[in-house]
Design an enzyme around this catalytic site. Structure first.
Site, PDB file in Angstrom:
ATOM      1  N   HIS A  88     -11.377   3.537  -6.949  1.00 10.77           N
ATOM      2  CA  HIS A  88     -10.162   3.842  -8.056  1.00 10.77           C
ATOM      3  C   HIS A  88      -9.106   2.986  -8.150  1.00 10.77           C
ATOM      4  CE1 HIS A  88     -10.619   8.222  -5.461  1.00 10.77           C
ATOM      5  NE2 HIS A  88     -10.637   7.128  -4.378  1.00 10.77           N
ATOM      6  N   HIS A 115      -4.299  -5.793  -6.414  1.00  6.79           N
ATOM      7  CA  HIS A 115      -5.180  -5.040  -8.054  1.00  6.79           C
ATOM      8  C   HIS A 115      -3.724  -4.609  -8.765  1.00  6.79           C
ATOM      9  CE1 HIS A 115      -2.534  -2.392  -4.942  1.00  6.79           C
ATOM     10  NE2 HIS A 115      -2.581  -2.119  -5.772  1.00  6.79           N
ATOM     11  N   HIS A 117      -1.877  -1.625 -11.998  1.00 14.18           N
ATOM     12  CA  HIS A 117      -2.204   0.062 -12.963  1.00 14.18           C
ATOM     13  C   HIS A 117      -1.975  -0.438 -13.916  1.00 14.18           C
ATOM     14  CE1 HIS A 117      -2.602   1.338  -8.519  1.00 14.18           C
ATOM     15  NE2 HIS A 117      -1.848   0.524  -7.867  1.00 14.18           N
ATOM     16  N   HIS A 140       0.303  -5.172  -7.911  1.00 11.37           N
ATOM     17  CA  HIS A 140       0.785  -5.126  -6.857  1.00 11.37           C
ATOM     18  C   HIS A 140      -0.192  -6.680  -5.759  1.00 11.37           C
ATOM     19  CE1 HIS A 140       1.708  -1.049  -7.051  1.00 11.37           C
ATOM     20  NE2 HIS A 140       2.984  -1.056  -7.705  1.00 11.37           N
ATOM     21  N   THR A 223       1.061   3.718  -2.136  1.00 13.03           N
ATOM     22  CA  THR A 223       0.710   5.050  -3.794  1.00 13.03           C
ATOM     23  C   THR A 223      -0.276   5.382  -4.227  1.00 13.03           C
ATOM     24  OG1 THR A 223       0.452   3.186  -5.445  1.00 13.03           O
ATOM     25  CG2 THR A 223       3.118   3.696  -4.814  1.00 13.03           C
ATOM     26  N   THR A 224      -1.284   5.493  -3.163  1.00 10.11           N
ATOM     27  CA  THR A 224      -2.470   6.114  -3.366  1.00 10.11           C
ATOM     28  C   THR A 224      -2.726   6.785  -1.876  1.00 10.11           C
ATOM     29  OG1 THR A 224      -3.600   3.677  -2.528  1.00 10.11           O
ATOM     30  CG2 THR A 224      -3.411   4.547  -5.043  1.00 10.11           C
TER      31      THR A 224
END
Length: 310
Positions: A88, A115, A117, A140, A223-224
């Site tokens: 992901h 990580h 986005h 993040h 957010t996941t």
């Protein structure tokens, strides 16, 4: 991922009852994964009232004089870290020597990972938006409140997780140290792959705490999936630079668990649902709300009167 391996992976997850979730851009008529609009069906917390990310309307953020600067520990130290393609995202693990305090957080926190986005070629991909505008990319840094030993333990505390969000804005020049991240992503292109990054410094990527005195704060979620509502979010106002060349390189490196290019790996913004977004005020009383200033002034006058009467 080959077709036979993908079908085996799909069958295994279905028979074990584990839900396949994906981002909006991955979903199609041929896919069986759950896109963000359907996450809550399998992960109930994703339908909660404190979900992230959000759109931050800067003019409506409440200035809060009780939001002081942060203290970063371990950001300047060279460390060896591991990057893993989870299917992901690409996650960079951090040692416990990287820590966080201050910022009105209720305790001390140790780092777990960072990580990114992003969007796709020529399209922005930050998770949080500012005044409705999505920026180029978002980083993040995930921290766990002490003394919790894992994210699973911290999820039972409303402020068990502290997430620092850094927004990247496209610029004419390269970010001077982002190529280290780009090179690492190129070594974890497939789902399940991992690589080591040696002599890495977080301070090469993000500014020092003294430069990050202005930020937004709100309570929210991961957010996941499972979207655990245990996050004290800090979104820094200062954006970081990234060139179009670097952004193109990043979005072309990795692949999702489906074998598709890892692009548009961001969740759409969620309703605020009555939450208040606060903004630090740089410690300047002139930026206080009048009621706060009046209270402070009254306290000073009372103390002065007590001195006169003694």
């Amino acid at each position: 991922m080959g077709l036979s391996l993908y079908l085996f992976h799909l069958l295994y997850l279905q028979t074990t009852g584990t839900a396949l979730w994906c981002y909006e851009g991955q979903f199609s008529c041929e896919e069986t994964c759950r896109d963000p609009s359907r996450w809550a069906g399998e992960f109930p917390s994703c339908g909660g009232l404190r979900q992230s990310p959000i759109n931050i309307v800067t003019s409506k953020a409440h200035v809060n004089s009780a939001l002081p600067p942060f203290t970063f520990l371990g950001h300047n130290e060279p460390i060896n870290i591991t990057v893993d393609n989870s299917g992901h995202s690409a996650q960079f693990s951090l040692p416990q020597s990287v820590r966080l305090s201050g910022g009105a957080l209720p305790g001390h926190y140790r780092a777990a990972n960072f990580h990114f986005h992003w969007g796709h070629e020529g399209s922005p991909g930050s998770e949080h938006t500012l005044n409705g505008e999505r920026l180029a990319m978002e980083m993040h840094i995930v921290h766990i409140k002490e003394p919790y030993g894992s994210l699973a333990e911290a999820e039972h505390d409303m402020a068990g997780i502290a997430l620092l969000a850094f927004l990247f804005e496209e610029s004419a020049d390269d970010h001077p140290h982002l190529n280290t991240v780009i090179e690492a992503l190129g070594r974890v292109q497939g789902n399940g792959s991992s690589a080591e990054v040696v002599n890495f410094r977080l301070s090469d990527i993000v500014p020092s705490a003294t430069e990050l005195h202005s930020y937004y704060r709100y309570v929210g979620s991961m957010t996941t999936p499972g979207c655990e509502q245990a996050v004290a979010w800090t979104v820094f106002q200062k954006s970081l630079p990234i060139s179009s060349r670097q952004l193109s390189a990043i979005v072309s490196k990795c692949r999702f668990w489906t074998g598709q290019p890892m692009i548009d790996n961001f969740r759409p913004t969620q309703p605020l649902d009555g939450r208040v977004v606060y903004k630090s005020n740089l410690g300047n009383l002139l930026l206080c709300f009048p009621p706060v200033c009046y209270v402070l002034l009254l306290a000073i006058l009372c103390a002065f009167n007590l001195l006169l009467e003694s």
